[in-house]
Design an enzyme around this catalytic site. Structure first.
Site, PDB file in Angstrom:
ATOM      1  CB  CYS A  63      -0.938   0.001   1.194  1.00 32.74           C
ATOM      2  SG  CYS A  63      -2.037  -1.417   1.205  1.00 32.74           S
TER       3      CYS A  63
ATOM      4  CB  CYS B  52       0.001   0.528   7.848  1.00 35.06           C
ATOM      5  SG  CYS B  52      -1.725   0.468   7.292  1.00 35.06           S
TER       6      CYS B  52
END
Length: 489
Positions: free
Chosen positions: A153, A473
């Site tokens: 991500c 994250c």
């Protein structure tokens, strides 16, 4: 963080005693639950958006003998729920649209771009270097190098910082960085046994060899290998990990739903007021022009409470209502050395300053990247949490955001898990994701990083702040944080 099936928006009431029982049996450390269960994070009133506070000018983060690197501008095509208007396209179609829109928005001559970098996560095998294919499709010179990076991500974050490194080292002056993801058409493979048989058949030279191979075929060879958002090292899905994390930090179901509702309401407000200026229209071939994100769905706590847990059943708290959804989209940014931008007549939007990457245990701390990255990037920049005027954190799940808040606000966690003497503190909600986040705007895995940076840059200009902090994250227990400084008006 991602739900592979579409679940209606909204869950059930749960009893905290039940979830704490589950916590002690299944979580990384019951000590976490003991430490955090008696410390409620928020109330409904705290989760409401407060007006942004303008701050006085602070020192610049320019460093002697180091090139200033600026964001001239950035765009993204609308982020859409997977399976909607982009479902018949390929990833390079979306990336090409973002690149073409960036060219139109900035009027940058194609020939001055030194390098193009894109992030993506689930690669289309036909266009594994999607950056190159999209660049050629958008009309860039075939002499302009392009490569694709993947870091879950934070892939677009890695694309941006790779560009920063090229400029800082003097290798380049003008970089285009971006990211793309198309979740509407993910690769589904044959089983390994079927793949092996097909490859062996291709090598067979005689009819006898072919018949011998075919005789070994079994019906279960046809079982496909479906993709899953799961950790290779732990085999745990990210949603299951998020549920465990929320329980270990005693983040209640109600808190998660309240935060998700806040995200959707702020995104709807920003959309209606025209604040999402990085979104550009995209004429989908054979279909209508898409002009806005379609995942923003303000609901009510009552409706959200009707949804059942999506991962940990029956006592879990992560649902479709408080998770980011599978998203198609692409983004792109024009990054330059400051002197080059000014020489070309541009007025940049922001400086890209210090950044860090972090990694931690992918089993029990998978989604705590912002907790670890935030104090490091602040120290590197010589700032404190109070110096930050705009926070833009990736919202994988409500529970992930709220667990990070609790970890960041805990001296005990800082001392026992991070090797730090004191906590960094919690970002004030009146400065946090004020125009919505991944829960509401969507999360195309490879493209979110650029959205975060442009949201920070645009908010700083709109709200009169100077410093923004972007954090996210990522799978693998990794994370990223960056300081964005507004460009003087």
């Amino acid at each position: 963080m991602y739900l592979w099936s579409s679940i209606p928006f909204p869950l059930f009431d749960f009893k905290m005693t039940s979830i704490l029982t589950y916590t002690f049996k299944n979580l990384p450390s019951s000590t976490w639950a003991l430490r955090f269960s008696l410390r409620p994070l928020s109330s409904s009133s705290q989760l409401r958006a407060a007006p942004a506070v303008q701050t006085s000018s602070k020192k610049t983060l320019a460093k002697p003998n180091v090139r200033n690197i600026v964001v001239v501008d950035g765009v993204r095509i609308p982020f859409l729920l997977s399976g909607t208007s982009y479902k018949d396209l390929m990833p390079h179609d979306l990336a090409r649209a973002a690149l073409s829109s960036l060219l139109h928005q900035t009027n940058v001559p194609k020939e001055v771009v030194d390098y193009i970098i894109f992030g993506t996560v689930i690669q289309e095998v036909k266009t594994s270097n999607v950056a190159r294919e999209a660049a050629l499709g958008a009309g860039f010179s075939d002499k302009t190098p392009a490569h694709t990076v993947t870091m879950a991500c934070i892939s677009a974050n890695q694309a941006m910082t790779t560009g920063v490194g090229l400029i800082a080292s003097g290798q380049s002056d003008v970089i285009v960085a971006g990211g793309v993801e198309l979740m509407s058409d993910v690769p589904i493979r044959h089983s390994r046994k079927m793949r092996k048989m097909m490859l062996d058949l291709n090598k067979a030279k005689t009819l006898g060899q072919r018949l011998s191979l075919i005789s070994k075929f079994r019906l279960n060879f046809l079982t496909p290998e479906l993709p899953a958002v799961a950790e290779f090292s732990t085999s745990e899905t990210m949603g299951h990990s998020a549920d465990r994390l929320a329980a270990s930090f005693a983040v209640s179901r109600l808190e998660q739903d309240e935060y998700a509702l806040r995200s959707h309401r702020l995104a709807k407000k920003a959309q209606d007021e025209g604040l999402l200026s990085d979104v550009v229209p995209f004429k989908v071939p054979g279909k209508d022009t898409v002009t806005k994100d379609n995942g923003i769905r303000p609901s009510s706590l009552e409706q959200m409470a009707k949804l059942k847990p999506a991962f940990v059943k029956p006592y879990g708290t992560v649902t479709a209502a408080n998770s980011s959804f599978l998203t198609d989209g692409a983004s792109a940014m024009l990054i330059m050395a400051e002197e080059k931008a000014l020489a070309m007549g541009y007025k940049p939007k922001a400086y890209l300053r210090d950044f860090v990457y972090v990694s931690q245990d992918p089993k029990d701390q998978l989604l705590l990247g912002p907790t670890y990255a935030t104090p490091k990037v602040l120290e590197k920049a010589g700032l404190t949490l109070k110096d930050i005027d705009a926070f833009e954190f990736h919202e994988a799940f409500s529970g992930q955001i709220l667990a990070n808040f609790k970890a960041m606000d805990s001296d005990w966690f800082a001392q026992n898990y991070m090797g730090r003497k004191t906590k960094v503190g919690t970002p004030p909600l009146e400065k946090f994701n004020n125009w919505g986040g991944s829960l509401s705007l969507g999360h195309p895995f490879g493209a979110t990083g650029c959205r975060l940076v442009m949201a920070a840059a645009n908010r700083l200009r709109k709200e009169g702040g100077q410093f923004g902090l972007v954090a996210a994250c990522a799978a693998g227990g990794q994370g990223h944080a960056m300081i964005v400084e507004t460009y003087p008006k």
